[in-house]
Design a protein around this motif. Sequence first.
Motif, mmCIF file in Angstrom:
data_model
loop_
_atom_site.group_PDB
_atom_site.id
_atom_site.type_symbol
_atom_site.label_atom_id
_atom_site.label_comp_id
_atom_site.label_asym_id
_atom_site.label_seq_id
_atom_site.Cartn_x
_atom_site.Cartn_y
_atom_site.Cartn_z
ATOM 1 N N VAL A 1 0.848 -1.188 0.000
ATOM 2 C CA VAL A 1 0.000 0.000 0.000
ATOM 3 C C VAL A 1 0.886 1.241 0.000
ATOM 4 O O VAL A 1 1.813 1.355 0.814
ATOM 5 N N PHE A 2 0.605 2.157 -0.907
ATOM 6 C CA PHE A 2 1.270 3.467 -0.914
ATOM 7 C C PHE A 2 0.394 4.432 -0.131
ATOM 8 O O PHE A 2 -0.748 4.699 -0.493
ATOM 9 N N GLU A 3 0.948 4.943 0.961
ATOM 10 C CA GLU A 3 0.183 5.786 1.878
ATOM 11 C C GLU A 3 -0.116 7.162 1.296
ATOM 12 O O GLU A 3 -1.126 7.788 1.646
ATOM 13 N N ASP A 4 0.769 7.650 0.428
ATOM 14 C CA ASP A 4 0.677 9.046 -0.020
ATOM 15 C C ASP A 4 0.792 9.108 -1.541
ATOM 16 O O ASP A 4 1.783 9.569 -2.092
ATOM 17 N N PRO B 1 -6.090 6.143 -3.532
ATOM 18 C CA PRO B 1 -5.518 4.860 -3.104
ATOM 19 C C PRO B 1 -4.571 4.312 -4.155
ATOM 20 O O PRO B 1 -4.747 4.556 -5.357
ATOM 21 N N LEU B 2 -3.564 3.593 -3.723
ATOM 22 C CA LEU B 2 -2.673 2.884 -4.640
ATOM 23 C C LEU B 2 -2.210 1.602 -3.963
ATOM 24 O O LEU B 2 -1.516 1.636 -2.950
ATOM 25 N N ILE B 3 -2.650 0.480 -4.532
ATOM 26 C CA ILE B 3 -2.360 -0.853 -3.991
ATOM 27 C C ILE B 3 -1.756 -1.695 -5.102
ATOM 28 O O ILE B 3 -2.276 -1.729 -6.221
ATOM 29 N N LEU B 4 -0.644 -2.372 -4.805
ATOM 30 C CA LEU B 4 -0.036 -3.326 -5.731
ATOM 31 C C LEU B 4 -0.011 -4.696 -5.079
ATOM 32 O O LEU B 4 0.295 -4.822 -3.886
ATOM 33 N N ARG B 5 -0.318 -5.714 -5.879
ATOM 34 C CA ARG B 5 -0.269 -7.095 -5.389
ATOM 35 C C ARG B 5 0.186 -7.985 -6.540
ATOM 36 O O ARG B 5 -0.302 -7.856 -7.656
#
Length: 399
Positions: free
Chosen positions: A82-85, A342-346
Motif C-alpha cells: 500500500v502506498f500511503e501518499d 488509493p494505490l495498492i499493488l499485489r
Amino acid sequence: MRKAPIASLWASATGLLTAILLGGCPGSRPEDASQPEAQRASRPEIILLISIDTLRADHLGLYGHHRPTSPVLDAFAAEGTVFEDASSPSPWTLPAHASMLTGLFPRKHRVLTFDTALPAEIPTLAGTLAGAGYHTAAVVNSAWLKKERYGITRDFERYLFVDDTQERRAPNSWVTDQAMAWLREPGARPLFLFVHYYDVHSDYTSLPEYERLFVGPYSGEADGTGWQLARASFEDDYLEMCHRDYDPKKCRIGTEENFLAVDRSVGKIFFDEDDLRHIEELYDAGIRQLDNELGRFFSLLASENLLDEALVVITSDHGEEFMDHGRMDHFLTMYQEVLRVPLILRGPEVPKGLRIETPVSLVDLAPTLLSLAGVESDEPSDGADLTPLLAGLSPPNLM
C-alpha cells in the motif's frame, strides 16, 4: 504537482534493481526464442490495472476510515503493498487518466479541457506494452475514456465502452464480466488489462441493502446527484457570467454530446450539516457495493488460478469533496481530499504487508509497470520507477 522530483534521481538504482529482479531484457511474446528464459519466467503474464473513478483514499478502511466501506479491499491490500501518499496530477477524470496511461503530467500530454484529445505523437502505456508483445484490452465505464473521442485508450487492441446510466443502482457487473471473458480467452498471454469502474462517482446510488448499512434517518432534499453537487460548487461570478451571457461551450457540465446547461434557470444550492452527513453516507454505501463487486471479481480470478500469477494495481483518478474546503464534487480544486488516491499493488514481485510513506504520483504507474514487465522504453516520462521502494531501498535525499 509532485512533492519531490524523484524520477531523475533514481535512474541508476532503478536500472540495477530491474536487472536483478527481472532479467533486464524487454518483454516479448512467449514464442520469441531470442528472449532469455529468466526474463520470460519473471515478467507477469497478466497485468491488471483497476481504476475506481472518484474513490477518495481516506474513505477506505485501509486508509483509516471509520465506516466499514472496504473489507474486500482491506484484505486484498494486506496481501500486497500500500502506498500511503499517492496523488493524482489532476482533480478530474480525463487528464488524470491521461497521466495514468502515459506517465506524463497534464501540461505534457496536453489533455486539459472537455474538448481536447491525446495528441497522436504522445505514446501510451498500452502501446508500449503491445510493442513488447503484450496483448492489450480495456473495459471502461466513463465517456471521458471513449477510444474514438479522447484517444487515451486508443492503443488497446480489445476495447469495450460500457455506457453508464445514472439511474442504475446495481453494481457494474458488466465491467467485471467482460474483464473475466478476456482473461479466460486461450492464448491471450501476456495480457495487459485495464478495468475502469464508474460506480462510486455521482450520482451516489446503490442497492437498498448497502444503503441500509450506512444511511441513517434523513428528511432533507440532498440526494447525492451530480447535478446537486455541481450546483453547490458553482462560483458566484461563474453563475453571473452564464446568466448574463450564456455560452454552451463554457456554461455546461459534461461532454458536448451529453451535458447539463448552466443557464438562467440554474441557481446555487446550499447544504447544511445534516445534508452533508447524508451525502457522505450515500457515497460510502456506493463504495461498499463496489467493494463487494471487487470481491466477486477476485473470487473468479482465484477460482481459475489467475489471481496469484497476476500483477494487480488498484487506484483511482481522483477523490471527492464534501465541503472540506467549501466545495462539493471535484474538478476545480487541488486539495488533498481531491488529489489523494488509493494505490495498492499485489503480485509475484510485490512484498506482502508493506506500507510505503514516500510520496508518489499516478505518473509513476507507467514506468513502474514497464519495469516490472521488463520492458525498456526510451519514451519521455515524468514518472519514476517505484520498484526500488518495493525492494525496501531508501530513496535518495529529496531537495
